[in-house]
Design a protein around this motif. Structure first.
Motif, mmCIF file in Angstrom:
data_model
loop_
_atom_site.group_PDB
_atom_site.id
_atom_site.type_symbol
_atom_site.label_atom_id
_atom_site.label_comp_id
_atom_site.label_asym_id
_atom_site.label_seq_id
_atom_site.Cartn_x
_atom_site.Cartn_y
_atom_site.Cartn_z
ATOM 1 N N ALA A 1 0.856 -1.075 -0.034
ATOM 2 C CA ALA A 1 0.028 0.044 0.038
ATOM 3 C C ALA A 1 0.892 1.199 0.074
ATOM 4 C CB ALA A 1 -0.894 0.103 1.134
ATOM 5 N N ALA A 2 0.425 2.347 -0.883
ATOM 6 C CA ALA A 2 1.312 3.508 -0.981
ATOM 7 C C ALA A 2 0.190 4.510 -0.446
ATOM 8 C CB ALA A 2 1.777 3.962 -2.503
ATOM 9 N N PHE A 3 -0.491 4.113 0.696
ATOM 10 C CA PHE A 3 -1.531 5.017 1.369
ATOM 11 C C PHE A 3 -1.632 4.507 2.787
ATOM 12 C CE2 PHE A 3 -3.627 1.420 -0.700
ATOM 13 C CZ PHE A 3 -4.762 1.117 0.204
ATOM 14 N N ASP A 4 -2.270 5.382 3.604
ATOM 15 C CA ASP A 4 -2.845 5.017 4.952
ATOM 16 C C ASP A 4 -4.312 4.866 4.845
ATOM 17 O OD1 ASP A 4 -0.207 4.743 6.435
ATOM 18 O OD2 ASP A 4 -0.342 7.087 6.213
ATOM 19 N N TRP A 5 -4.949 3.942 5.160
ATOM 20 C CA TRP A 5 -6.532 4.050 5.342
ATOM 21 C C TRP A 5 -6.804 4.020 6.869
ATOM 22 C CZ3 TRP A 5 -10.053 5.620 2.357
ATOM 23 C CH2 TRP A 5 -11.336 5.094 2.658
ATOM 24 N N GLY A 6 -6.956 4.874 7.630
ATOM 25 C CA GLY A 6 -6.887 4.871 9.073
ATOM 26 C C GLY A 6 -8.401 5.134 9.446
ATOM 27 N N LYS A 7 -9.404 4.969 8.718
ATOM 28 C CA LYS A 7 -10.912 5.302 8.771
ATOM 29 C C LYS A 7 -11.633 3.954 8.338
ATOM 30 C CE LYS A 7 -11.258 8.121 4.723
ATOM 31 N NZ LYS A 7 -11.404 9.505 4.348
ATOM 32 N N PRO A 8 -11.346 2.828 8.925
ATOM 33 C CA PRO A 8 -12.095 1.497 8.343
ATOM 34 C C PRO A 8 -13.413 1.416 9.057
ATOM 35 C CG PRO A 8 -10.778 0.890 10.372
ATOM 36 C CD PRO A 8 -10.194 2.391 10.142
ATOM 37 N N ASP A 9 -14.267 0.909 8.157
ATOM 38 C CA ASP A 9 -15.455 0.666 8.425
ATOM 39 C C ASP A 9 -15.692 -0.636 9.493
ATOM 40 O OD1 ASP A 9 -18.391 -0.516 8.359
ATOM 41 O OD2 ASP A 9 -18.813 1.025 7.050
ATOM 42 N N MET A 10 -16.172 -0.402 10.618
ATOM 43 C CA MET A 10 -16.273 -1.381 11.609
ATOM 44 C C MET A 10 -16.913 -2.588 11.285
ATOM 45 S SD MET A 10 -13.835 0.088 13.357
ATOM 46 C CE MET A 10 -13.681 -1.221 14.516
ATOM 47 N N LYS A 11 -17.972 -2.587 10.345
ATOM 48 C CA LYS A 11 -18.994 -3.590 10.107
ATOM 49 C C LYS A 11 -18.913 -4.194 8.791
ATOM 50 C CE LYS A 11 -22.211 -2.269 13.660
ATOM 51 N NZ LYS A 11 -23.570 -2.104 14.079
ATOM 52 N N ARG A 12 -18.324 -3.521 7.764
ATOM 53 C CA ARG A 12 -18.366 -3.892 6.349
ATOM 54 C C ARG A 12 -17.287 -3.990 5.907
ATOM 55 N NH1 ARG A 12 -22.366 0.171 3.319
ATOM 56 N NH2 ARG A 12 -21.332 1.723 4.803
ATOM 57 N N ARG A 13 -16.881 -4.941 4.872
ATOM 58 C CA ARG A 13 -15.962 -5.202 4.165
ATOM 59 C C ARG A 13 -15.914 -4.090 2.934
ATOM 60 N NH1 ARG A 13 -15.318 -10.041 -0.217
ATOM 61 N NH2 ARG A 13 -17.549 -9.726 0.193
ATOM 62 N N GLU A 14 -14.544 -3.482 2.670
ATOM 63 C CA GLU A 14 -14.657 -2.262 1.796
ATOM 64 C C GLU A 14 -13.734 -2.595 0.580
ATOM 65 O OE1 GLU A 14 -14.373 1.865 3.671
ATOM 66 O OE2 GLU A 14 -13.438 0.528 5.320
ATOM 67 N N PHE A 15 -14.159 -1.812 -0.484
ATOM 68 C CA PHE A 15 -13.549 -2.057 -1.553
ATOM 69 C C PHE A 15 -13.006 -0.446 -2.151
ATOM 70 C CE2 PHE A 15 -15.746 -5.941 -1.660
ATOM 71 C CZ PHE A 15 -14.902 -6.888 -1.979
#
Length: 146
Positions: free
Chosen positions: A72-86
Motif C-alpha cells: 500500500a502506498a497509502f494510509d487507510w485510518g478510517k475503517p468501516d467497523m462492520k463492512r468489507r470495503e473496496f
C-alpha cells in the motif's frame, strides 16, 4: 413491494462498502439482482457479485477474480467497523521501481471518477486499518473484464 407482486426478495442489504443496498431474488421465476443506486456502488457490486453470478450461470466454475498482494502506498485510518470495503486504486511504481497501490483521494460512492482513474480495487476486511507499506489485496480490473 413491486418485486413482491411478481416474485420475492431473498437477500436485501450486504455488509460491503460501497454497495450495501444490494437485492437478490426472483421475478417471474427468473433470478434478478438489484444494484444500488450510487454509481460506484453499482459498479463495485456488479464486479464482485453480479459478474460471478453470470459466469456461474454459464457453467464456468472459476468465477473469483484474480487478486495479487501488493504494498500500500497509502494510509487507510478510517475503517468501516462492520463492512468489507473496496477502495478504488491504481498500480504505480515507487522510486525503486517496485509496484505499489495508490487509492483515489475521494472514496465516496457517488464519485464515479474514482472508477475511471483506477485500474483495480483494494479489498479491505471489516474493521481493518491500513498503513503505508503494508501488504494489501489488489483486484485488477483487467481480471474482471476478460
Amino acid at each position: 413491494a413491486a418485486v413482491e407482486k411478481v416474485g420475492k426478495i431473498d437477500l436485501w442489504k450486504i455488509a460491503v462498502k460501497p454497495g450495501k443496498p444490494l437485492a437478490f431474488g426472483t421475478a417471474a421465476d427468473k433470478p434478478f439482482i438489484g444494484l444500488p443506486g450510487n454509481p460506484v456502488s453499482a459498479f463495485v457490486t456488479f464486479c464482485i457479485f453480479v459478474r460471478p453470478f453470470i459466469l456461474r450461470s454459464q457453467g464456468i466454475a472459476q468465477v473469483a477474480p484474480p487478486s495479487y498482494p501488493v504494498r500500500a502506498a497509502f494510509d487507510w485510518g478510517k475503517p468501516d467497523m462492520k463492512r468489507r470495503e473496496f477502495l478504488r486504486a491504481r498500480m504505480e511504481f515507487d522510486e525503486n521501481g517496485n509496484p505499489v497501490a495508490r487509492i483515489f483521494p475521494q472514496q465516496g460512492s457517488g464519485v464515479l471518477t474514482s472508477c475511471a482513474w483506477a485500474d483495480g480495487l483494494i479489498e479491505v476486511p471489516a474493521a481493518t486499518a491500513i498503513q503505508c507499506g503494508e501488504t494489501v489485496k489488489f483486484i485488477p480490473f483487467s481480471g474482471l473484464f476478460q
